[in-house]
Design a protein around this motif. Sequence first.
Motif, PDB file in Angstrom:
ATOM      1  N   ASN A 223      -0.885   7.112  11.001  1.00  0.00           N
ATOM      2  CA  ASN A 223      -1.859   6.133  11.484  1.00  0.00           C
ATOM      3  C   ASN A 223      -2.302   5.139  10.424  1.00  0.00           C
ATOM      4  O   ASN A 223      -2.930   4.125  10.749  1.00  0.00           O
ATOM      5  CB  ASN A 223      -3.089   6.865  12.032  1.00  0.00           C
ATOM      6  N   ASP A 224      -1.994   5.415   9.157  1.00  0.00           N
ATOM      7  CA  ASP A 224      -2.373   4.499   8.083  1.00  0.00           C
ATOM      8  C   ASP A 224      -1.429   3.301   8.029  1.00  0.00           C
ATOM      9  O   ASP A 224      -0.225   3.447   8.267  1.00  0.00           O
ATOM     10  CB  ASP A 224      -2.314   5.219   6.724  1.00  0.00           C
TER      11      ASP A 224
ATOM     12  N   ARG B 194       1.092   5.497  -0.502  1.00  0.00           N
ATOM     13  CA  ARG B 194       0.344   6.754  -0.474  1.00  0.00           C
ATOM     14  C   ARG B 194       1.128   7.804  -1.280  1.00  0.00           C
ATOM     15  O   ARG B 194       2.314   8.032  -1.045  1.00  0.00           O
ATOM     16  CB  ARG B 194       0.162   7.248   0.959  1.00  0.00           C
TER      17      ARG B 194
ATOM     18  N   THR C  50      -3.429  11.584  -2.471  1.00  0.00           N
ATOM     19  CA  THR C  50      -4.006  12.582  -1.574  1.00  0.00           C
ATOM     20  C   THR C  50      -3.423  13.947  -1.910  1.00  0.00           C
ATOM     21  O   THR C  50      -2.205  14.123  -1.886  1.00  0.00           O
ATOM     22  CB  THR C  50      -3.706  12.249  -0.103  1.00  0.00           C
TER      23      THR C  50
ATOM     24  N   LEU D  48       0.601   1.821   5.992  1.00  0.00           N
ATOM     25  CA  LEU D  48       1.249   2.021   4.705  1.00  0.00           C
ATOM     26  C   LEU D  48       2.553   1.245   4.613  1.00  0.00           C
ATOM     27  O   LEU D  48       3.195   0.916   5.621  1.00  0.00           O
ATOM     28  CB  LEU D  48       1.545   3.508   4.494  1.00  0.00           C
TER      29      LEU D  48
ATOM     30  N   SER E  25       0.844  -1.193   0.000  1.00  0.00           N
ATOM     31  CA  SER E  25       0.000   0.000   0.000  1.00  0.00           C
ATOM     32  C   SER E  25       0.883   1.249   0.000  1.00  0.00           C
ATOM     33  O   SER E  25       1.657   1.475   0.937  1.00  0.00           O
ATOM     34  CB  SER E  25      -0.911  -0.003   1.228  1.00  0.00           C
TER      35      SER E  25
ATOM     36  N   MET F 206      -2.485  11.538   9.495  1.00  0.00           N
ATOM     37  CA  MET F 206      -3.121  10.481   8.711  1.00  0.00           C
ATOM     38  C   MET F 206      -2.104   9.430   8.287  1.00  0.00           C
ATOM     39  O   MET F 206      -2.336   8.223   8.450  1.00  0.00           O
ATOM     40  CB  MET F 206      -3.792  11.070   7.477  1.00  0.00           C
ATOM     41  N   VAL F 207      -0.951   9.872   7.750  1.00  0.00           N
ATOM     42  CA  VAL F 207       0.019   8.893   7.254  1.00  0.00           C
ATOM     43  C   VAL F 207       0.696   8.146   8.399  1.00  0.00           C
ATOM     44  O   VAL F 207       1.158   7.015   8.226  1.00  0.00           O
ATOM     45  CB  VAL F 207       1.069   9.557   6.335  1.00  0.00           C
TER      46      VAL F 207
END
Length: 300
Positions: free
Chosen positions: A79-80, A24, A63, A82, A22, A76-77
């Motif tokens: 907690n994602d 981002r 994003t 990734l 995954s 956000m990144v």
Amino acid sequence: MYPKRSNGFEIQKAKKETPVKSIRFLKYSKHSYLVNGNAGFVTSVIDSIEGECRRQNFNLVMTSFTEKELNEISEMVRNDPLDGIIFLGTEFETKYLHYFDRLNVPLIFVDNRMELEKYDSVTMDNSSSVYRAVEYLVNQGHKKIGYLYNTLPSSNCRERMEAFTRSMRILLPSSEPACIYQVPPTTAASYEHICKLLQEKTIFPSALLATNDSIALGAMKAFKEFGIQIPEDIALVGFDDIEASSISDPPLTTLRVNCNDMGVWTVQLLCARMQNPLTSVTKIQVGTKLIIRKSTEILP
């Protein structure tokens, strides 16, 4: 002993169970003039990144955000779940790096070399590209060359400016100090600014190198309206080779950036970093090609 051969079903099953990475993609805009206004360049780089991610079987999520959303995006990144981050750093300033410190996943910058920072990056080779453009103009017989500099400079703009002044010292050491004109970064604003300078009776040198094509195309329109012929009176060189450069009147000589290579190298560098997190920081610079058109010489 040879390894046991798997049948087609077993191979298909093994591939199916391979976890998908995954990724981002963060598209940052400060004022958007270079990210959204530089028609074609950023889009081409992103398209190449998307294509290489598909080839690598990565799940790419994009994003877009602005300076006001830095804190929200950094949270956000963090907690994602990734595997890696690709950051479009065209308009990014290093003073905001603390928002992305101590991430648990690899972070690769594209279109910003992050010269003094401990981050992997992929960008174009600004220094040798500008040198080749100045060398070409000198070989054309120009003794005085000016520079159209972006009033809202990115890291690439600053590198090109430094490369221009350095190239002038090397190639025209006995010339007067180079003429630097600060020009807004869009075609329309560049046109208006150059028109104002011409109304003030500004005398331009016989050749001009612009930070990007948008600025060069705006200047070209202004010169033509004031009866200044290109390239007979002033030769113009841009940077990026956006689509409009090849169909302008006259077509613009420019430095073509291989956007596809930039995108592919970005994803491959991210792959290498994910596989070997402790390797040395790597900064890749993709070369450019000088595309000679009628804005600098009359072609047969």
